[in-house]
Design a protein around this motif. Structure first.
Motif, mmCIF file in Angstrom:
data_model
loop_
_atom_site.group_PDB
_atom_site.id
_atom_site.type_symbol
_atom_site.label_atom_id
_atom_site.label_comp_id
_atom_site.label_asym_id
_atom_site.label_seq_id
_atom_site.Cartn_x
_atom_site.Cartn_y
_atom_site.Cartn_z
ATOM 1 N N LEU A 28 0.800 -1.220 0.000
ATOM 2 C CA LEU A 28 0.000 0.000 0.000
ATOM 3 C C LEU A 28 0.832 1.269 0.000
ATOM 4 N N LYS B 149 -2.441 6.104 -4.642
ATOM 5 C CA LYS B 149 -3.641 5.910 -3.825
ATOM 6 C C LYS B 149 -4.905 6.384 -4.532
ATOM 7 N N LEU C 36 -6.426 3.035 2.382
ATOM 8 C CA LEU C 36 -5.911 4.106 1.525
ATOM 9 C C LEU C 36 -6.598 5.438 1.789
ATOM 10 N N SER C 37 -7.916 5.427 1.955
ATOM 11 C CA SER C 37 -8.624 6.691 2.204
ATOM 12 C C SER C 37 -8.232 7.273 3.560
ATOM 13 N N LEU D 57 -4.806 8.782 3.172
ATOM 14 C CA LEU D 57 -4.802 9.925 2.258
ATOM 15 C C LEU D 57 -5.240 11.217 2.945
ATOM 16 N N GLN E 67 4.590 9.229 -5.635
ATOM 17 C CA GLN E 67 4.468 7.844 -5.197
ATOM 18 C C GLN E 67 5.128 6.926 -6.218
ATOM 19 N N ALA F 50 0.090 4.463 4.927
ATOM 20 C CA ALA F 50 -0.841 3.534 4.281
ATOM 21 C C ALA F 50 -0.637 2.112 4.796
#
Length: 404
Positions: free
Chosen positions: A65, A70, A121-122, A125, A193, A339
């Motif tokens: 991750l 993302k 991920l959310s 983020l 990323q 993440a």
């Protein structure tokens, strides 16, 4: 809302519409399966098909991750879920009842696989979309709105059921996830990323590193365990709410509906209250203790209105803990590892919910409904009180997420 960035608003809209569609779809899943099979055993299998793949992927996906784009993956997940919600409908149209059941189980498996990745991920983020001082309120806003959607979804589903067959409500869920996908397209991809080669050696090295780092944060691990006790209680409540209202208190269906709605309504109120309260560990632990106490009070409650009040109170108090503990996690972890460590954290949270379901439904304990509420309330209240007293004693210390 005007103080938040456009990217945060895009994530927020994507989250709330997908939660509405997912909650409505979840209600229909259970209704459809029970209508087709009439079996509670099949209902249990439906949940296992969701949880088992979800927990397995949650456990093994964390190394990758940190190396995902993302924003792009979030959009792809919503698109997959949008199409997946059409599978039971297509199965019914093309094959009839057996096809609908097969489509339903494939849907549940896909949802179980997608949810842990999306949630990790959310969550990771959010610090990139908000300033650090906004994190507590941003977490509270997201969490409170999602609870509100879970409250509105049963009413929306019931309204649709008055006019259309149950299978076609999946179209509504699919449209909601498609809208979420379109909203998330407003999130710019982060060009920094980097994607690393996925090899077995890389995966194993990152897997060990992620868990090693996670346990090097004693404050982070502590908050995760405390949040896990709350999720354990949620799992218990999923099983015992109906027996408590319909059995122990001899309530009607509408009284159970109000009981189910009281917590999310309280959660929205608690989220609003949190915006005007000082952000401190003391208030965080007060929220945890008060939420645990609301479960304990259900042990003594013999009146349905008092049961509603207990649930409403729990809903008001738990956001004080949940939003602040999430923000402390996000602030205390290096962004390049967030993440991955979010996935590890979510693994613990998701593991304890089915454990709560098993604890509440197991025939081995034979405790009755009320004593179980007393037990889970105590499990939440006692650690909350312990850390509240420690925090009160060490009021000069503000760092709660430290590396050994």
């Amino acid at each position: 809302m005007k103080n938040y960035s456009k990217s945060f608003k895009a994530l927020w809209i994507g989250e709330i519409v997908s939660e509405l569609g997912g909650a409505a779809g979840g209600i229909v899943n259970g209704l459809l399966l029970y209508e087709l099979t009439g079996s509670k055993e099949w209902m249990g299998i439906l949940w296992l098909i969701y949880f088992i793949p979800s927990l397995i992927l949650q456990c093994i996906s964390s190394p990758f991750l940190n190396y995902m784009v993302k924003e792009r993956l979030l959009r792809n997940i919503q698109l997959i879920r949008s199409f997946a919600y059409l599978l039971p409908l297509l199965g019914f149209i093309l094959v009839s009842e057996n096809g609908a059941i097969i489509g339903l189980f494939i849907l549940q498996c896909l949802l179980g696989l997608m949810q842990p990745i999306y949630a990790s991920l959310s969550f990771s983020l959010l610090p990139e979309l908000c300033e650090e001082k906004e994190l507590v309120n941003a977490n509270a806003l997201l969490d409170g709105t999602l609870r509100l959607m879970s409250f509105l979804a049963p009413g929306a589903a019931s309204l649709f059921l008055l006019f259309i067959p149950i299978h076609f409500i999946y179209v509504f869920s699919a449209i909601m996830f498609l809208i979420s996908f379109l909203s998330l397209k407003r999130l710019p991809d982060n060009p920094k990323q980097a994607v690393s080669p996925w090899t077995k050696r890389f995966w194993w090295k990152e897997m060990k590193e992620g868990y090693k780092i996670f346990f090097q944060y004693p404050g982070l691990f502590r908050l995760t365990l405390l949040s896990s006790t709350v999720q354990f209680a949620v799992g218990v409540t999923m099983v015992l709410s109906v027996p408590f209202i319909r059995g122990s208190l001899d309530g009607e269906y509408w009284e159970y509906a109000i009981f189910s709605a009281a917590f999310p309504v309280g959660y929205v109120i608690g989220t609003w209250i949190l915006t005007s309260l000082p952000k401190s560990p003391l208030f965080m632990y007060i929220g945890l203790m008060g939420g645990g106490l609301s479960f304990i009070l259900l042990f003594f409650t013999h009146s349905i209105p008092y049961a509603w009040l207990c649930e409403l109170s729990g809903g008001i108090l738990f956001p004080l803990f949940n939003a602040q503990s999430a923000a402390m996690f996000q602030k205390g972890v290096a962004k390049e590892r967030l993440a991955q460590l979010s996935s590890v954290r979510l693994f613990f949270l998701r593991l304890t919910m089915p454990l709560g379901i098993l604890f509440a439904s197991s025939p081995f304990w034979d405790l009755g409904v009320r004593p179980v509420f007393l037990i889970i309330g105590t499990i939440i209240l006692v650690p909350g009180l312990f850390y509240f007293l420690i925090t009160l004693k060490n009021t000069g210390s503000t760092s709660f997420i430290q590396v050994k």
